[in-house]
Design an enzyme around this catalytic site. Structure first.
Site, short mmCIF file in Angstrom:
data_model
loop_
_atom_site.label_atom_id
_atom_site.label_comp_id
_atom_site.label_asym_id
_atom_site.label_seq_id
_atom_site.Cartn_x
_atom_site.Cartn_y
_atom_site.Cartn_z
N PHE A 180 39.64 40.25 39.41
CA PHE A 180 38.66 41.27 39.04
C PHE A 180 39.27 42.58 38.57
O PHE A 180 38.60 43.39 37.95
CB PHE A 180 37.73 41.57 40.23
N LYS A 204 38.09 31.03 32.95
CA LYS A 204 37.14 31.36 34.01
C LYS A 204 37.40 32.80 34.45
O LYS A 204 38.28 33.07 35.26
CB LYS A 204 37.27 30.43 35.22
N CYS A 311 47.95 45.12 41.05
CA CYS A 311 49.00 44.33 41.69
C CYS A 311 50.33 45.06 41.63
O CYS A 311 51.26 44.73 42.36
CB CYS A 311 49.12 42.96 41.03
#
Length: 528
Positions: A180, A204, A311
């Site tokens: 996300f 996806k 991240c």
């Protein structure tokens, strides 16, 4: 300005209210927009009975409903990609390059609308959302150089009359599952490089913010990507398992969830080429000889930007020696950051993605307090007028943290900075190398010798010297290591090209004595 074609197609399909304000009231139930699948070049409404409500993180108001695509819809996307591969893989490299040139132009043209949608669905500030798009755009621009990147190798006369050459060939149907936190950048790490190499793709996107991926897919088709070359499905665990298990998918790219290590093994067991970006705990080592003003500003931006949901966020500062005396000034700078909805003027950080994420962040902060750390800046009770229902956590600084605390061991993924202390650089390096993750780190110093020692001895995949978030540009590769990465080839750059292609080597024999010289025929050909 977003072209009318994209507006008329995307707005009804995805319910984009990015064209208004991020805290607009949700549409009445009778006018609720539902996110659609993209299968074989058509946006089609799912027949599922299971939906995920997508909420604006700044208000927790409903934006759209995202389907859990049915098994038949997911297989339809794979079938479309498989059929399209037969012709797309044989399309000339110049034609594929031409699509990428047009695609990058459309992204630039529509950057404002993409950014607004990211802010609406993900919560980050508009400035940060634009950066999200720009870093993905750079990958598309790099893909435009495919005519050089995809060149093979040749050696003539390996023996008498025999030549050998190697070419890069596409794999087939590829798939990617996105997190996300970067709704535009991460999809752009995936399908452009795969498509330009001649593969087809099933994407996806995160069910929490698929709008940017939908818009990008529409732009890619407007740029000339044929039907079936890019398909989009939606969902949660079942769609991830489908991608890992489906025999027609040759390659899977999974990003940014610790639990996905099990999915990587699952995909590998099913014969797929798989890579996964996992968790991280990125350290910044602050030497006492560093430029204090620059270092403190860099720490604040790297720790709290994007509400810490990167991240590569710098979530740990190791203060070496007298650098620990800088903590009060660090707190002072962090206190000045403006926490509000991402579309508001002057916003420095917006909300975190969900109420569950906020609760987890606050629990980890409290675990540190219970374990004995100090809390010179506590952002848990931040007040954001007009957005009282939002998922806001203010900048938080935890000092006197030790490596055995849960708040240090876990990736918090929020605007929280852990501060540890070390007497020497050797001790700081030992702290880094004992941590299981290896995504990124940084050292702040004015000593070239100290910087060289650090870069040589630290066991981390991406290192910054006076650079807090050392994410490489696309001519290099994203090279996280150890517990932060699983797979045999890294993301984008040369490694990404290798990931999305395979070598095919051809050896030919044309005997010299078979060459004949014939005289020219000048007479009218005769039927015999």
């Amino acid at each position: 300005m977003l072209t009318q074609k994209i507006l008329t197609k995307i707005a009804p399909l995805h319910g984009l209210r990015c064209l208004g304000t991020a805290n607009a009231s949700p549409a009445p139930a009778t006018e609720l927009y539902k996110t659609k699948n993209l299968i074989n070049g058509e946006f089609v409404e799912s027949s599922t009975t299971e939906w995920v409500d997508l909420l604006n993180p700044a208000t927790n108001e409903l934006v759209t409903r995202v389907p859990k695509s049915t098994p038949e819809e997911m297989q339809g996307a794979v079938d479309a990609a498989k059929a399209a591969f037969k012709t797309w893989s044989q399309t000339s490299v110049l034609s594929r390059q031409g699509v990428m040139f047009k695609f990058q132009h459309l992204i630039k043209e529509n950057m404002a609308e993409l950014s607004k949608n990211i802010t609406l669905e993900q919560g980050k500030t508009l400035v940060d959302a634009e950066g999200d798009v720009i870093r993905g755009l750079q990958i598309v621009e790099h893909a435009c150089s495919v005519t050089s990147l995809q060149m093979g190798e040749t050696m003539p006369s390996v023996t008498k009359d025999m030549d050998t050459y190697s070419i890069r060939s596409p794999l087939g149907v590829c798939a990617g599952i996105t997190p996300f936190n970067f709704p535009a950048m991460i999809p752009l790490w995936m399908f452009p490089l795969a498509n330009v190499c001649g593969n087809t793709y099933v994407l996806k996107p995160s069910e929490r913010d698929p709008g940017a991926a939908m818009m990008l897919a529409e732009m890619a088709m407007d740029a000339g990507l044929p039907k079936g070359v890019l398909n989009i499905i939606h969902g949660t665990h079942d769609s991830v398992n489908f991608i890992c298990d489906n025999p027609d998918i040759k390659l899977s790219l999974l990003l940014d969830l610790p639990s996905w290590s099990s999915h990587l093994h699952r995909g590998s067991q099913n014969g797929k080429r798989v890579q996964a970006n996992l968790a991280a705990k990125n350290h910044g080592v602050i030497m006492p000889d560093a430029n204090k003003e620059n270092t403190l500003n860099q720490l604040v931006g790297a720790a709290f930007g994007a509400a810490g949901q990167r991240c590569m966020a710098l979530s740990v500062a190791v203060m070496v020696g007298d650098a620990k005396h800088w903590i009060p000034e660090l707190v002072e700078r962090a206190q000045k950051l403006r926490v509000t909805a991402g579309d508001q003027p002057g916003a420095d950080l917006g909300p975190v993605i969900s109420p569950e994420s906020k609760a987890r962040i606050e629990r980890l902060i409290q675990s540190g307090v219970d374990a004995g750390c100090e809390l010179p800046l506590d952002g848990r009770n931040v007040s954001v007028p007009g957005y009282e229902n939002g998922n806001f956590v203010g900048p938080t600084i935890m000092s006197k943290v030790t490596t055995d605390m849960e708040c240090y061991r876990e990736e918090i993924f929020g605007p929280v900075l852990n501060i540890l202390e070390a007497d020497t650089m050797d001790e700081a390096i030992e702290i880094l190398n004992n941590n299981p993750y290896g995504n990124g780190c940084a050292v702040f110093t004015n000593s070239g010798a100290a910087a060289r020692k650090f870069t040589n001895e630290v066991d981390v995949g991406q290192i910054g010297v006076n650079v807090p978030i050392p994410v490489p540009l696309p001519m290099f590769s994203f090279t996280g290591s150890r517990g932060s990465f699983l797979g045999d080839s890294n993301f984008y750059g040369k490694a990404g090209l290798n990931f999305y292609s395979q070598w095919k080597t051809v050896t030919t024999l044309w005997k010299e004595e078979d060459a004949k010289t014939a005289t020219a025929e000048t007479a009218m050909p005769r039927i015999q």
